[in-house]
Design an enzyme around this catalytic site. Structure first.
Site, PDB file in Angstrom:
ATOM      1  N   CYS A 193     -19.124   1.820   9.715  1.00 55.11           N
ATOM      2  CA  CYS A 193     -19.282   2.439  11.036  1.00 55.11           C
ATOM      3  C   CYS A 193     -20.496   1.931  11.810  1.00 55.11           C
ATOM      4  O   CYS A 193     -20.345   1.328  12.879  1.00 55.11           O
ATOM      5  CB  CYS A 193     -19.361   3.958  10.897  1.00 55.11           C
ATOM      6  SG  CYS A 193     -17.840   4.711  10.287  1.00 55.11           S
ATOM      7  N   LYS A 227       0.835  -1.208   0.000  1.00 53.35           N
ATOM      8  CA  LYS A 227       0.000   0.000   0.000  1.00 53.35           C
ATOM      9  C   LYS A 227       0.867   1.254   0.000  1.00 53.35           C
ATOM     10  O   LYS A 227       0.590   2.217  -0.720  1.00 53.35           O
ATOM     11  CB  LYS A 227      -0.936   0.011   1.209  1.00 53.35           C
ATOM     12  CG  LYS A 227      -1.814   1.265   1.284  1.00 53.35           C
ATOM     13  CD  LYS A 227      -2.511   1.396   2.635  1.00 53.35           C
ATOM     14  CE  LYS A 227      -3.597   0.376   2.812  1.00 53.35           C
ATOM     15  NZ  LYS A 227      -4.364   0.623   4.077  1.00 53.35           N
TER      16      LYS A 227
END
Length: 439
Positions: free
Chosen positions: A263, A35
């Site tokens: 979330c 990444k």
């Protein structure tokens, strides 16, 4: 100021880029070497409107960089943010804090001069206390303060939310840390962003309480939608009628297939577990979670009801797979249980999403992925709108009616007028509106 962001995921990358845009010098640290290399090549691992341009601009101006070296990033930093994932722990629903604690240990080893260590990750009450204990145990001579600074970023609007926040919550009893955090957010002074200073545990609870309350509004209006269908009322008008009350507010009163994303699902579960652990059960939130879980799969029955309850041998076109527009996030997306339920009922599924196709392919099987909405609808017996992407709001319904096997639209986001759809020859099924007879 010199800021280090430990974690270059959604929160860390957006926050780091925005802090750099404020004029701070930011390094984003991640232990995923692949990444980091991709970020240094200018490749952004997530879809968020405006993020690629923001990152590129600040990298070019040498205010933003990426590394996998925690020690180098922490040395000399004024503030170190921990912004790693806290997914639901398998088996019990508690927040998995292993990444937070691992980051705290790595940070501790590199601390020298006074440093503010900030938990940006969403963490249960008391996590900051444990982070402080870990750091003191790992590095007894370290000079530091642990602060809670929860994020309130909406996927798809994260940059605006960061730069124009409803509030900034800072949890600390340390005067020096409070002054440093004020300097971190000083660029928002002209926006008059309110800063809520409180103790660390209260700050941690604010984040969970906020998300759980919003999830409760979603579950509430979805149950009202079910009642509206039974009694011949219109849930959209109900939502407007109650949302105009300032005590209630209009946001998060849009009936649909249930909440998803990174979330609400994990944060409601974590708050429930915190309540249970402290002998303060949260019955309302427990019910919200149960209602939402049941609703996602129940949406398949709405599709089946359009055909008298039988989907065997039918082809269903699904438009939108991400949990909301302007993101490629498939985590807990309502499309997943919907599609699996449709398949269990004997239907074949075709699907299209403007940006979420690659992520969807990782979690869905036996689905035909299409290049656009019209290819998706071709030959289908029903068209199901799951995610309210703007691209789906002005479809050429006349063209679709000709190419579909049967003209049926199941609009799980109520983005179309029933009269408009019906005029184009479709059987229209919305959410929380009077329902038509089966096709």
């Amino acid at each position: 100021m010199r800021i280090t962001m430990v974690g270059a995921g959604y929160v860390g990358l957006v926050s780091g880029a925005c802090f750099a845009d404020f004029g701070h010098h930011v390094v984003c640290i991640d232990n995923d070497v692949t990444k980091v290399k991709a970020l240094n090549r200018g490749e952004i691992p997530i879809y968020e409107p405006g993020l690629a341009e923001l990152v590129a601009s600040n990298v070019k101006q040498r205010r933003l960089s990426f590394s996998d070296d925690v020690a180098a990033g922490v040395r000399g930093a004024d503030v170190v943010f921990i912004a790693v994932g806290t997914p639901s722990r398998r088996g019990d629903g508690h927040a998995d804090l292993s990444y937070v604690y691992a980051a705290a240990r790595e940070v501790a080893a590199a601390l020298s001069d006074f440093t503010v260590v900030v938990t940006k990750s969403t963490v249960p009450v008391g996590t900051g206390d444990e982070v402080e204990r870990i750091i003191r145990e790992q590095n007894p001579d370290a000079k530091f303060a642990v602060v809670s600074n929860p994020e309130f970023l909406r996927e798809g609007a994260a940059i605006r939310d960061f730069k124009h926040p409803d509030r900034i919550v800072i949890g600390t009893d340390d005067t020096r840390a409070r002054e440093i955090m004020a300097q971190v957010y000083r660029p928002l002074y002209l926006n008059a962003a309110p800063i809520v200073y409180t103790d660390r545990r209260t700050a941690e609870l604010i984040k969970y309480a906020a998300n759980s309350f919003l999830a409760t509004k979603v579950a509430f209006i979805n149950e009202i939608a079910d009642l509206a269908e039974k009694v011949g009322a219109n849930v959209q008008e109900v939502a407007r009628g109650i949302g105009l009350d300032n005590r209630i507010g209009a946001k998060f009163l849009h009936a649909g297939p249930g909440y998803g994303g990174s979330c609400f699902p994990k944060d409601t579960l974590a708050l429930i577990k915190t309540g249970q652990d402290n002998e303060a059960p949260l019955r309302i939130i427990e019910t919200v979670v149960a209602v939402n879980d049941q609703r996602k799969r129940a949406m398949a029955r709405k599709v089946a009801n359009a055909f008298g309850g039988n989907l065997r041998g039918k082809s269903v076109a699904v438009l939108g797979m991400t949990f909301k527009p302007n993101t490629d996030d498939m985590r807990d997306a309502p499309s997943i249980p919907l599609i699996t339920a449709l398949q269990d009922m004997g239907a074949t599924v075709r699907a299209f999403d403007p940006v979420g196709m690659e992520q969807a392919k990782k979690v869905l099987e036996d689905v035909t992925f299409c290049s656009d909405a019209y290819e998706c609808a071709k030959g289908a017996h029903a068209l199901v709108i799951v995610t309210e992407w703007e691209q789906f709001r002005a479809l050429d319904l006349k063209e679709m009616a000709v190419t579909m096997a049967t003209p049926v639209i199941v609009d799980l986001r109520n983005i179309y007028s029933p009269d408009e759809v019906s005029r184009n020859g479709f059987l229209y099924c919305g959410v929380g509106r009077p329902q038509p007879m089966a096709y």
